[in-house]
Design a protein around this motif. Structure first.
Motif, PDB file in Angstrom:
ATOM      1  N   SER A   1      -3.837  10.915   4.139  1.00 39.48           N
ATOM      2  CA  SER A   1      -3.065   9.814   3.629  1.00 39.48           C
ATOM      3  C   SER A   1      -3.673   8.419   3.681  1.00 39.48           C
ATOM      4  CB  SER A   1      -1.719   9.925   4.112  1.00 39.48           C
ATOM      5  OG  SER A   1      -1.477   9.672   5.613  1.00 39.48           O
ATOM      6  N   GLU A   2      -4.187   8.315   4.959  1.00 42.99           N
ATOM      7  CA  GLU A   2      -4.536   6.861   4.906  1.00 42.99           C
ATOM      8  C   GLU A   2      -5.795   6.564   4.211  1.00 42.99           C
ATOM      9  OE1 GLU A   2      -3.641   4.075   6.916  1.00 42.99           O
ATOM     10  OE2 GLU A   2      -1.721   5.498   7.488  1.00 42.99           O
ATOM     11  N   THR A   3      -6.854   7.456   3.951  1.00 38.05           N
ATOM     12  CA  THR A   3      -7.769   7.190   3.055  1.00 38.05           C
ATOM     13  C   THR A   3      -7.535   7.102   1.613  1.00 38.05           C
ATOM     14  OG1 THR A   3      -9.239   8.640   4.652  1.00 38.05           O
ATOM     15  CG2 THR A   3     -10.078   8.156   2.462  1.00 38.05           C
ATOM     16  N   ALA A   4      -6.552   7.806   1.287  1.00 39.26           N
ATOM     17  CA  ALA A   4      -6.123   7.850  -0.050  1.00 39.26           C
ATOM     18  C   ALA A   4      -5.377   6.327  -0.277  1.00 39.26           C
ATOM     19  CB  ALA A   4      -5.006   8.661  -0.538  1.00 39.26           C
ATOM     20  N   ARG A   5      -4.533   6.116   0.675  1.00 40.99           N
ATOM     21  CA  ARG A   5      -3.928   4.639   0.745  1.00 40.99           C
ATOM     22  C   ARG A   5      -4.983   3.392   0.449  1.00 40.99           C
ATOM     23  NH1 ARG A   5      -0.786   2.308   5.857  1.00 40.99           N
ATOM     24  NH2 ARG A   5      -0.250   0.316   4.955  1.00 40.99           N
ATOM     25  N   GLU A   6      -5.966   3.474   1.328  1.00 39.29           N
ATOM     26  CA  GLU A   6      -7.245   2.520   1.065  1.00 39.29           C
ATOM     27  C   GLU A   6      -7.752   2.459  -0.282  1.00 39.29           C
ATOM     28  OE1 GLU A   6      -7.489  -0.042   3.060  1.00 39.29           O
ATOM     29  OE2 GLU A   6      -5.858   0.734   4.193  1.00 39.29           O
TER      30      GLU A   6
ATOM     31  N   LYS B   1       0.929  -1.244   0.089  1.00 37.05           N
ATOM     32  CA  LYS B   1      -0.020   0.158   0.012  1.00 37.05           C
ATOM     33  C   LYS B   1       0.787   1.326  -0.002  1.00 37.05           C
ATOM     34  CE  LYS B   1      -3.921  -2.244   2.362  1.00 37.05           C
ATOM     35  NZ  LYS B   1      -4.770  -1.860   3.521  1.00 37.05           N
ATOM     36  N   ASP B   2       1.859   1.310   0.858  1.00 39.47           N
ATOM     37  CA  ASP B   2       2.799   2.470   0.805  1.00 39.47           C
ATOM     38  C   ASP B   2       3.293   2.491  -0.596  1.00 39.47           C
ATOM     39  OD1 ASP B   2       2.501   2.888   3.600  1.00 39.47           O
ATOM     40  OD2 ASP B   2       4.049   2.015   4.297  1.00 39.47           O
ATOM     41  N   LEU B   3       4.032   1.551  -0.888  1.00 42.26           N
ATOM     42  CA  LEU B   3       4.537   1.682  -2.270  1.00 42.26           C
ATOM     43  C   LEU B   3       3.217   2.444  -3.271  1.00 42.26           C
ATOM     44  CD1 LEU B   3       7.202   1.295  -3.641  1.00 42.26           C
ATOM     45  CD2 LEU B   3       6.641  -1.072  -4.317  1.00 42.26           C
ATOM     46  N   ALA B   4       2.223   1.809  -3.311  1.00 45.96           N
ATOM     47  CA  ALA B   4       1.236   1.973  -4.249  1.00 45.96           C
ATOM     48  C   ALA B   4       0.954   3.511  -4.153  1.00 45.96           C
ATOM     49  CB  ALA B   4       0.122   1.215  -4.036  1.00 45.96           C
ATOM     50  N   VAL B   5       0.956   4.052  -3.150  1.00 47.88           N
ATOM     51  CA  VAL B   5       0.569   5.428  -2.537  1.00 47.88           C
ATOM     52  C   VAL B   5       1.788   6.335  -3.386  1.00 47.88           C
ATOM     53  CG1 VAL B   5       0.876   7.384  -0.948  1.00 47.88           C
ATOM     54  CG2 VAL B   5      -0.752   5.358  -0.484  1.00 47.88           C
ATOM     55  N   HIS B   6       2.998   5.783  -3.429  1.00 46.27           N
ATOM     56  CA  HIS B   6       4.281   6.442  -3.740  1.00 46.27           C
ATOM     57  C   HIS B   6       4.188   6.346  -5.431  1.00 46.27           C
ATOM     58  CE1 HIS B   6       8.083   8.172  -4.529  1.00 46.27           C
ATOM     59  NE2 HIS B   6       8.276   7.310  -5.477  1.00 46.27           N
ATOM     60  N   LEU B   7       3.835   5.345  -5.992  1.00 47.90           N
ATOM     61  CA  LEU B   7       3.649   5.331  -7.310  1.00 47.90           C
ATOM     62  C   LEU B   7       2.548   5.952  -8.022  1.00 47.90           C
ATOM     63  CD1 LEU B   7       4.545   1.293  -7.728  1.00 47.90           C
ATOM     64  CD2 LEU B   7       5.948   3.539  -8.201  1.00 47.90           C
ATOM     65  N   MET B   8       1.330   6.403  -7.186  1.00 49.34           N
ATOM     66  CA  MET B   8       0.545   7.060  -7.559  1.00 49.34           C
ATOM     67  C   MET B   8       0.192   8.480  -7.020  1.00 49.34           C
ATOM     68  SD  MET B   8      -1.283   4.697  -9.368  1.00 49.34           S
ATOM     69  CE  MET B   8      -1.504   2.976  -9.451  1.00 49.34           C
ATOM     70  N   GLN B   9       1.408   9.302  -6.770  1.00 47.11           N
ATOM     71  CA  GLN B   9       1.270  10.417  -6.311  1.00 47.11           C
ATOM     72  C   GLN B   9       0.937  11.288  -7.269  1.00 47.11           C
ATOM     73  OE1 GLN B   9       5.528  11.304  -5.208  1.00 47.11           O
ATOM     74  NE2 GLN B   9       5.265  10.598  -3.087  1.00 47.11           N
ATOM     75  N   ASP B  10       0.974  11.329  -8.614  1.00 50.70           N
ATOM     76  CA  ASP B  10       0.568  12.149  -9.385  1.00 50.70           C
ATOM     77  C   ASP B  10      -0.974  12.096  -9.598  1.00 50.70           C
ATOM     78  OD1 ASP B  10       3.187  13.009 -10.050  1.00 50.70           O
ATOM     79  OD2 ASP B  10       3.433  11.412 -11.850  1.00 50.70           O
ATOM     80  N   ILE B  11      -1.483  10.896  -9.280  1.00 54.37           N
ATOM     81  CA  ILE B  11      -2.988  10.896  -9.388  1.00 54.37           C
ATOM     82  C   ILE B  11      -3.691  11.503  -8.197  1.00 54.37           C
ATOM     83  CG2 ILE B  11      -4.963   9.170  -9.247  1.00 54.37           C
ATOM     84  CD1 ILE B  11      -3.289   7.268 -11.158  1.00 54.37           C
ATOM     85  N   ILE B  12      -2.923  11.334  -6.993  1.00 57.70           N
ATOM     86  CA  ILE B  12      -3.536  11.909  -5.808  1.00 57.70           C
ATOM     87  C   ILE B  12      -3.317  13.233  -5.985  1.00 57.70           C
ATOM     88  CG2 ILE B  12      -3.128  12.235  -3.580  1.00 57.70           C
ATOM     89  CD1 ILE B  12      -1.985   9.339  -3.257  1.00 57.70           C
ATOM     90  N   ARG B  13      -2.414  14.043  -6.452  1.00 57.87           N
ATOM     91  CA  ARG B  13      -2.088  15.398  -6.562  1.00 57.87           C
ATOM     92  C   ARG B  13      -3.180  15.872  -7.548  1.00 57.87           C
ATOM     93  NH1 ARG B  13       3.052  15.814  -8.394  1.00 57.87           N
ATOM     94  NH2 ARG B  13       3.832  14.207  -7.302  1.00 57.87           N
ATOM     95  N   LEU B  14      -3.378  15.299  -8.703  1.00 58.29           N
ATOM     96  CA  LEU B  14      -4.435  15.836  -9.620  1.00 58.29           C
ATOM     97  C   LEU B  14      -5.802  15.566  -9.433  1.00 58.29           C
ATOM     98  CD1 LEU B  14      -2.520  14.592 -12.891  1.00 58.29           C
ATOM     99  CD2 LEU B  14      -2.682  17.020 -12.001  1.00 58.29           C
ATOM    100  N   SER B  15      -6.239  14.639  -8.418  1.00 56.03           N
ATOM    101  CA  SER B  15      -7.438  14.344  -8.050  1.00 56.03           C
ATOM    102  C   SER B  15      -7.897  15.313  -6.895  1.00 56.03           C
ATOM    103  CB  SER B  15      -7.543  13.012  -7.628  1.00 56.03           C
ATOM    104  OG  SER B  15      -8.891  12.772  -7.077  1.00 56.03           O
ATOM    105  N   PRO B  16      -9.072  16.089  -7.178  1.00 56.71           N
ATOM    106  CA  PRO B  16      -9.770  17.060  -6.121  1.00 56.71           C
ATOM    107  C   PRO B  16     -10.233  16.137  -5.151  1.00 56.71           C
ATOM    108  CG  PRO B  16     -10.997  16.860  -8.374  1.00 56.71           C
ATOM    109  CD  PRO B  16      -9.893  16.094  -8.390  1.00 56.71           C
ATOM    110  N   VAL B  17     -10.482  14.953  -5.232  1.00 52.79           N
ATOM    111  CA  VAL B  17     -11.028  14.272  -4.131  1.00 52.79           C
ATOM    112  C   VAL B  17     -10.080  13.485  -3.096  1.00 52.79           C
ATOM    113  CG1 VAL B  17     -12.674  12.139  -3.645  1.00 52.79           C
ATOM    114  CG2 VAL B  17     -13.343  13.627  -5.433  1.00 52.79           C
TER     115      VAL B  17
END
Length: 120
Positions: free
Chosen positions: A109-114, A87-103
Motif C-alpha cells: 500500500s505504501e508503494t501504491a501510495r507513492e 496521499k491517503d485520500l488519493a489512494v482512496h480515490l484511485m482504488q479502482d485503478i489500483i485494483r485494475l492495474s496488475p502492477v
C-alpha cells in the motif's frame, strides 16, 4: 482642561461605536465563507465515498487549521491538505485503478501510495 478631555473621550467613543458594525459584518462574512468551505468539503468526501476514519481526519484537520472559522482562499480541497492526508485520500480515490492495474495490485500500500502521488 476638563472640557477638552470630554471632547476627546466623546470622539474616541464615537469612533469605536461607528466601527462595531463593520467588525461584526466582517466576522459574519468569514463565518459564512467557512461554512461554505466546510459544506463543499463534506460534499466532496461523500461524493467519493471516503471511509469514515479518513473523513474524520480531514474534518479534524480543518477544525484545527481554521479555529476562528475564517475562510481560506483556495479552489482545490486536496491542495489545502497536508501531504500524508492528501496521499491517503488519493489512494482512496484511485482504488479502482489500483485494483485494475496488475502492477499496482501486487505492490504494498505504501508503494501504491507513492506511485499515485507521483502520477498527480
Amino acid at each position: 482642561f476638563c472640557i477638552l478631555c470630554m471632547v476627546v473621550g466623546g470622539f474616541i467613543f464615537g469612533t469605536l461605536i461607528r466601527n462595531v458594525p463593520v467588525i461584526l459584518e466582517k466576522k459574519s462574512v468569514a463565518i459564512h465563507n467557512y461554512s461554505e468551505l466546510e459544506r463543499d468539503m463534506l460534499e466532496f468526501l461523500e461524493k467519493h465515498k471516503v471511509p469514515p476514519d479518513l473523513r474524520g481526519r480531514v474534518m479534524q484537520y480543518y477544525e484545527y487549521r481554521f479555529p476562528d472559522r475564517r475562510s481560506y482562499k483556495g479552489e482545490n480541497i486536496m491542495a489545502m491538505l497536508p501531504d500524508n492526508m492528501c496521499k491517503d485520500l488519493a489512494v482512496h480515490l484511485m482504488q479502482d485503478i489500483i485494483r485494475l492495474s496488475p502492477v499496482l495490485g501486487r505492490t504494498t500500500s505504501e508503494t501504491a501510495r507513492e506511485v499515485l502521488n507521483k502520477l498527480e
